[in-house]
Structures are given as C-alpha cells and as structure tokens.
Design a protein around this motif. Structure first.
Motif, PDB file in Angstrom:
ATOM      1  N   VAL A  36      27.783   6.262 -17.728  1.00  0.00           N
ATOM      2  CA  VAL A  36      28.415   7.334 -18.492  1.00  0.00           C
ATOM      3  C   VAL A  36      28.756   6.820 -19.882  1.00  0.00           C
ATOM      4  CG1 VAL A  36      29.368   8.524 -16.484  1.00  0.00           C
ATOM      5  CG2 VAL A  36      30.703   6.767 -17.620  1.00  0.00           C
ATOM      6  N   GLU A  37      28.779   7.743 -20.842  1.00  0.00           N
ATOM      7  CA  GLU A  37      29.231   7.373 -22.181  1.00  0.00           C
ATOM      8  C   GLU A  37      30.673   7.805 -22.314  1.00  0.00           C
ATOM      9  OE1 GLU A  37      26.981   7.845 -25.626  1.00  0.00           O
ATOM     10  OE2 GLU A  37      25.095   7.336 -24.657  1.00  0.00           O
ATOM     11  N   ARG A  38      31.524   6.863 -22.733  1.00  0.00           N
ATOM     12  CA  ARG A  38      32.951   7.148 -22.858  1.00  0.00           C
ATOM     13  C   ARG A  38      33.487   6.497 -24.118  1.00  0.00           C
ATOM     14  NH1 ARG A  38      35.685   6.131 -17.360  1.00  0.00           N
ATOM     15  NH2 ARG A  38      37.451   6.999 -18.435  1.00  0.00           N
ATOM     16  N   ASP A  39      34.621   7.009 -24.563  1.00  0.00           N
ATOM     17  CA  ASP A  39      35.227   6.453 -25.777  1.00  0.00           C
ATOM     18  C   ASP A  39      36.628   5.902 -25.493  1.00  0.00           C
ATOM     19  OD1 ASP A  39      36.624   8.775 -25.412  1.00  0.00           O
ATOM     20  OD2 ASP A  39      36.392   9.481 -27.470  1.00  0.00           O
ATOM     21  N   VAL A  40      36.827   5.397 -24.263  1.00  0.00           N
ATOM     22  CA  VAL A  40      38.127   4.825 -23.892  1.00  0.00           C
ATOM     23  C   VAL A  40      37.924   3.376 -23.451  1.00  0.00           C
ATOM     24  CG1 VAL A  40      39.320   6.967 -23.345  1.00  0.00           C
ATOM     25  CG2 VAL A  40      37.896   5.893 -21.600  1.00  0.00           C
ATOM     26  N   ASP A  41      37.177   2.644 -24.242  1.00  0.00           N
ATOM     27  CA  ASP A  41      36.870   1.259 -23.901  1.00  0.00           C
ATOM     28  C   ASP A  41      37.895   0.299 -24.487  1.00  0.00           C
ATOM     29  OD1 ASP A  41      34.658   2.261 -22.670  1.00  0.00           O
ATOM     30  OD2 ASP A  41      33.202   1.227 -23.921  1.00  0.00           O
ATOM     31  N   THR A  50      36.179   0.214 -19.463  1.00  0.00           N
ATOM     32  CA  THR A  50      36.942   1.429 -19.722  1.00  0.00           C
ATOM     33  C   THR A  50      38.400   1.206 -19.335  1.00  0.00           C
ATOM     34  OG1 THR A  50      36.338   2.295 -17.557  1.00  0.00           O
ATOM     35  CG2 THR A  50      34.996   3.006 -19.433  1.00  0.00           C
ATOM     36  N   ASN A  73      40.981   9.105 -11.581  1.00  0.00           N
ATOM     37  CA  ASN A  73      39.519   9.095 -11.564  1.00  0.00           C
ATOM     38  C   ASN A  73      38.909   8.443 -10.328  1.00  0.00           C
ATOM     39  OD1 ASN A  73      39.563  10.343 -14.055  1.00  0.00           O
ATOM     40  ND2 ASN A  73      39.471   8.422 -15.170  1.00  0.00           N
ATOM     41  N   THR A 106      32.026   5.194 -29.016  1.00  0.00           N
ATOM     42  CA  THR A 106      31.536   5.665 -27.721  1.00  0.00           C
ATOM     43  C   THR A 106      30.479   4.690 -27.237  1.00  0.00           C
ATOM     44  OG1 THR A 106      31.975   7.953 -28.332  1.00  0.00           O
ATOM     45  CG2 THR A 106      30.411   7.593 -26.541  1.00  0.00           C
ATOM     46  N   ASN A 109      28.872   2.960 -20.268  1.00  0.00           N
ATOM     47  CA  ASN A 109      29.638   2.217 -19.284  1.00  0.00           C
ATOM     48  C   ASN A 109      28.935   2.310 -17.939  1.00  0.00           C
ATOM     49  OD1 ASN A 109      32.506   1.426 -20.443  1.00  0.00           O
ATOM     50  ND2 ASN A 109      31.835   3.331 -21.389  1.00  0.00           N
TER      51      ASN A 109
END
Length: 134
Positions: A36-41, A50, A73, A106, A109
């Motif tokens: 998945v692509e996330r921006d909470v790394d 993440t 989650n 982003t 992950n």
C-alpha cells in the motif's frame, strides 16, 4: 541465502522469521504480500515503517509509533515506541532506539505474511500485520 530488497520479495520466496515457541529463527515461505502507499511513515533508527507497524522489542513485546492506529488497523494492542527501547536484530544482537523521526512523503509499504506472523525488515524483527481471513 542473501539479503534482498523488500521490493523484490514474492509469494513463495523464503524469508527469515522468528519462532517464539523454539526461540529460533527459521527460513519460512512468504504466504502473502500486501503493498500500500501511505504517507504516515517514520524512520526508527534506519528502519522505515508506517506509524502503525509493530516492532518487536528484546522482551518480545511489540510497540509502534501510534498504538491507537495499530489497534484500529490490525486489532493488536501494542505499546508506545520510545527512545531507549531495545529492538531485536537478525544476527542475535540488539539495537537501542536512538531516533524516531517522521519520514515525509508517500511511500510504498509492505506487509509480508509468514508462518510465524513476523519477519526481519532491514535486520529488525517486525510483525506481519496481515490478518487471517475468516
């Protein structure tokens, strides 16, 4: 046999996982991969993960940057990651957490499902975080 980028791992490949029943590391097959692509790394020392991804500590407990997000989650209750805690390394040594910083942007992950629900990411033992289908 060799270190491999997580970007190159495929279902059926072997990775090192920790068997908590025997206390030994084992080569196990990758059963599933979720990307998945996330921006909470965050970057914890050199490990990029993440905010909700649990890391194992020396006492076998799990912690994350955001325990509430981990519970929401992944349905896992974990502690708060903090400076001074000690993570488990693949080579049997430990590594003290000396820095925790936001990793901007982003990013892709990866969660990897294994027989023991854990694997070593960049040499550090982390949880699989892939829930079993019911």
């Amino acid at each position: 046999e060799d270190m491999k980028s997580i970007h190159d791992i495929k279902i059926g490949d072997s990775v090192v996982s920790h068997n908590f029943e025997t206390g030994e590391n084992e080569l196990v097959e990758v059963e599933n991969i979720i990307i998945v692509e996330r921006d909470v790394d965050y970057k914890v020392n050199d490990l990029i993960l993440t905010e909700d991804h649990p890391v194992y500590l020396q006492d076998n407990s799990k912690v994350s940057v955001n325990p509430d997000a981990t519970l929401r989650n992944y349905k896992q209750e974990v502690g708060q990651i903090e400076l001074g805690q000690v993570m488990v390394r693949l080579d049997g040594t430990t590594e003290e957490i000396t820095s925790i910083e936001r990793y901007e942007g982003t990013h892709k992950n990866y969660a990897i499902k294994t027989k023991h629900n854990n694997f070593y990411a960049d040499g550090i033992l982390v949880d699989s975080v892939i829930l079993e289908k019911r």
